[in-house]
Each structure stands twice: as structure tokens, then as C-alpha cells.
Design an enzyme around this catalytic site. Structure first.
Site, PDB file in Angstrom:
ATOM      1  N   ASN A   9       0.875  -1.182   0.000  1.00  0.00           N
ATOM      2  CA  ASN A   9       0.000   0.000   0.000  1.00  0.00           C
ATOM      3  C   ASN A   9       0.907   1.226   0.000  1.00  0.00           C
ATOM      4  O   ASN A   9       1.467   1.585   1.031  1.00  0.00           O
ATOM      5  CB  ASN A   9      -0.887  -0.043   1.262  1.00  0.00           C
ATOM      6  N   LYS A  11       0.195   4.271  -0.371  1.00  0.00           N
ATOM      7  CA  LYS A  11      -0.408   5.502   0.181  1.00  0.00           C
ATOM      8  C   LYS A  11      -0.122   6.669  -0.770  1.00  0.00           C
ATOM      9  O   LYS A  11      -0.089   6.468  -1.977  1.00  0.00           O
ATOM     10  CB  LYS A  11       0.095   5.747   1.614  1.00  0.00           C
ATOM     11  N   HIS A  94      -9.382   1.409   4.797  1.00  0.00           N
ATOM     12  CA  HIS A  94      -8.108   1.597   5.508  1.00  0.00           C
ATOM     13  C   HIS A  94      -8.315   2.589   6.663  1.00  0.00           C
ATOM     14  O   HIS A  94      -9.087   3.533   6.539  1.00  0.00           O
ATOM     15  CB  HIS A  94      -7.037   2.114   4.539  1.00  0.00           C
ATOM     16  N   GLU A  96      -6.633   4.977   7.697  1.00  0.00           N
ATOM     17  CA  GLU A  96      -6.393   6.389   7.356  1.00  0.00           C
ATOM     18  C   GLU A  96      -7.600   6.978   6.651  1.00  0.00           C
ATOM     19  O   GLU A  96      -7.936   8.148   6.835  1.00  0.00           O
ATOM     20  CB  GLU A  96      -5.120   6.504   6.499  1.00  0.00           C
ATOM     21  N   GLU A 166      -5.146  -4.555  10.891  1.00  0.00           N
ATOM     22  CA  GLU A 166      -4.081  -3.577  11.094  1.00  0.00           C
ATOM     23  C   GLU A 166      -4.354  -2.775  12.361  1.00  0.00           C
ATOM     24  O   GLU A 166      -5.140  -1.819  12.325  1.00  0.00           O
ATOM     25  CB  GLU A 166      -4.025  -2.600   9.910  1.00  0.00           C
ATOM     26  N   GLY A 172       2.916   2.417  10.662  1.00  0.00           N
ATOM     27  CA  GLY A 172       3.895   3.481  10.442  1.00  0.00           C
ATOM     28  C   GLY A 172       4.662   3.881  11.691  1.00  0.00           C
ATOM     29  O   GLY A 172       5.339   4.895  11.715  1.00  0.00           O
ATOM     30  N   SER A 213       3.757  -1.935  10.296  1.00  0.00           N
ATOM     31  CA  SER A 213       5.209  -2.022  10.465  1.00  0.00           C
ATOM     32  C   SER A 213       5.790  -3.382  10.093  1.00  0.00           C
ATOM     33  O   SER A 213       6.734  -3.863  10.721  1.00  0.00           O
ATOM     34  CB  SER A 213       5.607  -1.625  11.903  1.00  0.00           C
TER      35      SER A 213
HETATM   36  P1  PGA Z   1       3.128   0.442   7.519  1.00  0.00           P
HETATM   37  O1  PGA Z   1       1.625   0.681   6.939  1.00  0.00           O
HETATM   38  O2  PGA Z   1       3.589  -0.874   6.960  1.00  0.00           O
HETATM   39  O3  PGA Z   1       3.920   1.606   7.025  1.00  0.00           O
HETATM   40  O4  PGA Z   1       3.002   0.392   9.012  1.00  0.00           O
HETATM   41  C1  PGA Z   1       0.722  -0.389   6.810  1.00  0.00           C
HETATM   42  C2  PGA Z   1      -0.603   0.110   6.278  1.00  0.00           C
HETATM   43  O5  PGA Z   1      -1.062   1.191   6.659  1.00  0.00           O
HETATM   44  O6  PGA Z   1      -1.242  -0.571   5.457  1.00  0.00           O
END
Ligand code: PGA
Length: 250
Positions: A9, A11, A94, A96, A166, A172, A213
Site C-alpha cells: 500500500n 499511500k 483503511h 487512514e 491492522e 507506520g 510495520s
Molecule cells: P506500515 O503501513 O507498513 O507503514 O506500518 C501499513 C498500512 O497502513 O497498510
């Protein structure tokens, strides 16, 4: 047997030109990995270029979002039939999108139904916040998200979906959930909710990823848990070492 699935992903990272350059760099390595479904989810404007660059490979392309309506006055949105020429997958719900763009369980449910109607594989994201986690609400909250997202689907439709668990506190942050913890939430709560709704046989078909992560150094640990079928990867999907990450998911 569920085939592992690793999705990157991206983003809001990489221009269309950067995206094509990067996938040209990693496509051969990714395509050589057997027994793992690899998917790249670039920003919408990069999707056609990435699709072209990957056309001779088995690497999948996914969108990061879409609208559930077929067309109309929805400024800035993409309809399902705008992404289907390029995408087999679409990330939906997601955290976000839920946090910054007001996505609701109800909207995610509509999007899943629209995606399935257009032959797309939804990658449905669920996960609790740090506050919910610390308050001991993980199981009830995540179970509720799964039940709301999958409401009104048939067992056959549910089996076609991918779910990404998640925990928001792990996204992140570098603070990944342990494989044991993630695996137990995925098994008991996420797969358990699907089993409650559609039966155990369907629950055993659904592929459930961990996200938060994940990197090339910790992926093998997640994959060693029997309930974890892959990963949704953010930051570590933007580097050439994403190839090693996918190799280690076998
Ligand atoms: P990350 O993001 O691997 O940077 O923690 C995962 C995600 O939001 O899908």
C-alpha cells in the site's frame, strides 16, 4: 490451503513517473517468487502506468480506494468501472480513510458489495486504536468492524474477500504487534467473526493479512503463524527490499 498474499500500500507516495520506474526495478524479482500473490497498490494516477509496466507479469495491481456508486456528482472519486480495466484488487476501509476522510462501516459495506459486483477482490481493513487496545476493547471493536463490513454478503462473496487486520497503533510506528498477538486476534476475532456469520468452512477460505510495520526482517515470523495469510505493507513496500519481503512470505 490459502495462498499467501502480500500487498504494498503505497499511500500518497510516488508520482506516476516514479511509480513506473520503481516497478520496472522490482518486477522481475517479484515475478520470480512462486506461491505468493504479490499486489501493488499505487496512487490512483499511477495505476495505468504501473498496470502497463506489470502487464507481462503475474503481479497484481490494486487501488487504494473507490466509490460505491457507478457514476455521478462525486468530485474527486473513482467509480468501480474506472479501476477494473487495471486492477484486480481494491483496498477498502483503511484506517487512514476512516480517520481522515470520514469513512464509516456502512460505507465500507457498500464499497465491498460494489467491488464484488465488479469482479474486484476487496482487501478490507480493520483494526483498533491504541486507546481501544489499552481499554481491552480490541475484540469487541474489531469483531464489530468485521460484522458491519460483511453484513448482507453471501458466504461465496465473503470467501472471495481478503481482510487486513491492522492495529492502528502499529501502522507506520515501527511498533509492530507480535506475531502471536496478531495471529490470535486474526484467528479468534477476525476469522471467528466470519465463522459466526458464514460458517467455519467459509472462514477457512478467507485470506487474512496482518498490517502494521511489517518489513523484510519480521515477515517470516508473521507467516509462521497458521492464521496469518500475508501482509498489507506500507513503508517497506516503497523500497527495493520489498522483493525480499515477498520472497520471505513463502
Ligand atoms: P506500515 O503501513 O507498513 O507503514 O506500518 C501499513 C498500512 O497502513 O497498510
Amino acid at each position: 490451503m490459502r495462498t499467501p498474499i502480500i500487498a504494498g500500500n503505497w499511500k500518497m507516495n510516488m508520482t506516476a513517473a516514479q511509480a513506473v520506474e520503481f516497478v520496472r526495478e522490482i518486477r522481475r524479482g517479484l515475478n520470480n517468487v512462486q506461491g505468493v500473490d504479490a499486489v501493488i497498490c499505487p496512487p490512483a494516477i499511477a495505476i495505468p502506468g504501473v498496470f502497463d509496466a506489470l502487464s507481462a507479469t503475474k503481479i497484481g495491481v490494486g487501488a487504494q480506494n473507490m466509490h460505491y456508486e457507478e457514476k455521478g456528482a462525486f468530485t474527486g472519486e473513482l467509480a468501480p468501472n474506472m479501476i477494473t480495466p487495471f486492477c484486480k484488487y481494491v483496498i477498502l476501509g483503511h484506517s487512514e480513510r476512516r480517520a481522515y476522510f470520514g469513512e464509516t462501516d456502512e460505507g465500507v459495506n457498500k464499497k465491498i458489495k460494489a467491488a464484488l459486483a465488479h469482479g474486484l477482490t476487496p482487501m478490507v481493513c480493520v483494526g483498533e486504536s491504541l486507546e481501544q487496545n489499552e481499554a481491552g476493547e480490541t475484540q469487541s471493536f474489531v469483531g464489530g468492524q468485521v460484522k458491519a463490513a460483511f453484513a448482507g454478503l453471501t458466504a461465496e462473496q465473503a470467501a472471495q474477500c481478503v481482510i487486513a487486520y491492522e492495529p492502528i497503533w502499529a501502522i507506520g510506528t515501527g511498533k509492530s504487534a507480535s506475531a502471536a498477538l496478531a495471529g490470535s486476534i486474526i484467528g479468534l476475532t477476525v476469522r471467528g467473526s466470519i465463522a459466526d456469520m458464514f460458517g467455519e468452512a467459509t472462514a477457512q477460505k478467507v485470506r487474512i493479512q496482518y498490517g502494521g510495520s511489517v518489513n523484510e526482517d519480521n515477515i517470516a515470523e508473521y507467516m509462521s503463524h497458521p492464521d496469518i495469510d500475508g501482509a498489507l505493507v506500507g513503508g517497506a513496500a516503497l523500497k527495493p527490499s520489498f522483493v525480499q519481503l515477498v520472497e520471505r512470505a513463502k
